[in-house]
Design an enzyme around this catalytic site. Structure first.
Site, PDB file in Angstrom:
ATOM      1  N   GLY A 233       0.711  -2.360   5.327  1.00  0.00           N
ATOM      2  CA  GLY A 233       1.021  -3.635   5.967  1.00  0.00           C
ATOM      3  C   GLY A 233      -0.170  -4.555   6.026  1.00  0.00           C
TER       4      GLY A 233
ATOM      5  N   GLY B  10      -3.427  -5.559   6.677  1.00  0.00           N
ATOM      6  CA  GLY B  10      -4.605  -4.759   6.983  1.00  0.00           C
ATOM      7  C   GLY B  10      -5.416  -5.269   8.155  1.00  0.00           C
TER       8      GLY B  10
ATOM      9  CB  THR C   3      -0.806   0.009   1.324  1.00  0.00           C
ATOM     10  OG1 THR C   3      -1.593  -1.143   1.370  1.00  0.00           O
ATOM     11  CG2 THR C   3      -1.654   1.251   1.471  1.00  0.00           C
TER      12      THR C   3
ATOM     13  NE  ARG D 159      -7.919  -7.833   3.119  1.00  0.00           N
ATOM     14  CZ  ARG D 159      -6.959  -6.913   3.108  1.00  0.00           C
ATOM     15  NH1 ARG D 159      -6.862  -6.077   2.098  1.00  0.00           N
ATOM     16  NH2 ARG D 159      -6.125  -6.833   4.109  1.00  0.00           N
ATOM     17  CB  VAL D 160     -12.760  -3.868   3.549  1.00  0.00           C
ATOM     18  CG1 VAL D 160     -12.325  -2.480   3.976  1.00  0.00           C
ATOM     19  CG2 VAL D 160     -13.856  -3.780   2.503  1.00  0.00           C
ATOM     20  N   GLY D 161      -9.352  -3.999   3.792  1.00  0.00           N
ATOM     21  CA  GLY D 161      -8.251  -3.914   4.752  1.00  0.00           C
ATOM     22  C   GLY D 161      -8.340  -2.650   5.591  1.00  0.00           C
ATOM     23  CG  ASP D 162      -4.586  -1.012   6.763  1.00  0.00           C
ATOM     24  OD1 ASP D 162      -4.462  -1.902   5.888  1.00  0.00           O
ATOM     25  OD2 ASP D 162      -3.791  -0.064   6.873  1.00  0.00           O
TER      26      ASP D 162
HETATM   27  N1  GLY Z   1      -2.702  -2.472   3.992  1.00  0.00           N
HETATM   28  C1  GLY Z   1      -3.479  -2.788   2.878  1.00  0.00           C
HETATM   29  C2  GLY Z   1      -4.460  -3.839   3.081  1.00  0.00           C
HETATM   30  O1  GLY Z   1      -4.300  -4.671   3.991  1.00  0.00           O
HETATM   31  O2  GLY Z   1      -5.401  -3.890   2.341  1.00  0.00           O
END
Ligand code: GLY
Length: 289
Positions: A205, A207, A153, A181-184
């Site tokens: 990193g 997420g 990212t 899927r959704v990360g941070d």
């Molecule tokens: N840091 C990006 C993700 O985990 O989607």
């Protein structure tokens, strides 16, 4: 004063990828700093810098994003400004050329985060550049990697001459994750945050682990009593405790930079009115040498 720091992701950079990572970060830095030097806003600077990274197949965002389990590109991006606390985010969006610009347009809305087809429809309504979702898949040769499990990212934080702090992120997520899927990266307090009185921060990193440990919130809580490197170091130790890998950048209201990572590499570039010579590093240890 003005200041800007950006990163190209917490990941592993092989020797034959080092030049592409350094030069890509420097090109993005140059786009962002040109805005700040000209008296422009930190919002424009962060958007300009991240757009350059989104065009560069060396980074996992925009063109060059990794693929999900269905072999498709799904992207997340966010931008936040520290005066009004406005946040704009897009999640699992497909077929937009610059997710960060869609996030920037969202900043004007009451809704803070829009996902999936709704995000693309919003981009279309705002006249932002759309593309065939498949057109964002860079070839492995272009990406010069093809490994799995990278967490690259990108992010940028900037301070403008008017004291505005802004944080932005953009990502193709993680390789081979489930559709939707959704990360941070689009979650405030997890992958990013900005508060003019405290500072601004952006992470890259794992997420899921960044979200579980609300890393950006931890940095904001620590900033002030602790400097930016120390605050980031504390957050990275937290994510490491649950087996996570991350890298983060931060900027204080008086223009002090911080960056830390527990990934093997973390490409970072920064410059400020006090320190106009651009710096670029692939590891924190290089800065200390
Ligand atoms: N840091 C990006 C993700 O985990 O989607």
């Amino acid at each position: 004063m003005w200041a800007i720091i950006l990163h190209g992701g917490a990941k592993e950079i092989e020797p034959d990828e080092a030049d592409a990572n350094r030069s890509g970060c420097l090109r993005a830095l140059s786009a962002g700093r040109a805005v700040l030097e000209g008296g422009g806003s930190a919002l424009d600077a962060v958007e300009a810098a991240i757009r350059v990274l989104e065009d560069d197949p060396a980074f996992n965002c925009g063109y060059g994003s990794v693929l999900n389990a269905a072999g498709e590109v799904e992207m997340c991006a966010a931008i936040m400004e520290g005066r009004t606390f406005n946040v704009g985010g897009v999640s699992i969006v497909q077929g937009v050329r610059h997710p960060v610009s869609v996030a920037r347009a969202m900043l004007e809305e009451e809704t803070t985060l829009i996902a999936g087809p709704g995000a693309r429809a919003f981009a279309a309504e705002k006249g932002l550049e759309l593309c065939d979702p498949a057109a964002l898949r860079a070839s492995k040769d272009e990406k010069k990697r093809g490994r799995t499990g990278t967490h690259d990212t990108v992010g940028c934080v900037a301070l403008d001459r008017h004291g505005l702090l802004v944080a932005g992120t953009s990502t193709g997520g993680l390789d081979d994750t489930p559709v939707g899927r959704v990360g941070d990266s689009a979650l405030p307090g997890c992958g990013f945050y900005a508060d003019n009185d405290l500072g601004a921060v952006a992470f890259s990193g794992d997420g899921e682990r960044i979200a579980r440990k609300i890393l950006a919130a931890r940095v904001m809580h620590a900033l002030g009593p602790q400097g930016p490197d120390e605050a980031l170091g504390l957050a990275i130790r937290h994510v490491a405790q649950i087996g996570g890998e991350a890298g983060g950048i931060a900027l204080t209201p008086d223009g002090r930079f911080g960056w830390m990572h527990n990934s093997r590499e973390f490409a970072v570039a920064y410059a400020s009115s006090d320190q106009p010579e651009p710096r670029v590093y692939l590891r924190k240890a290089e800065e200390r040498e």
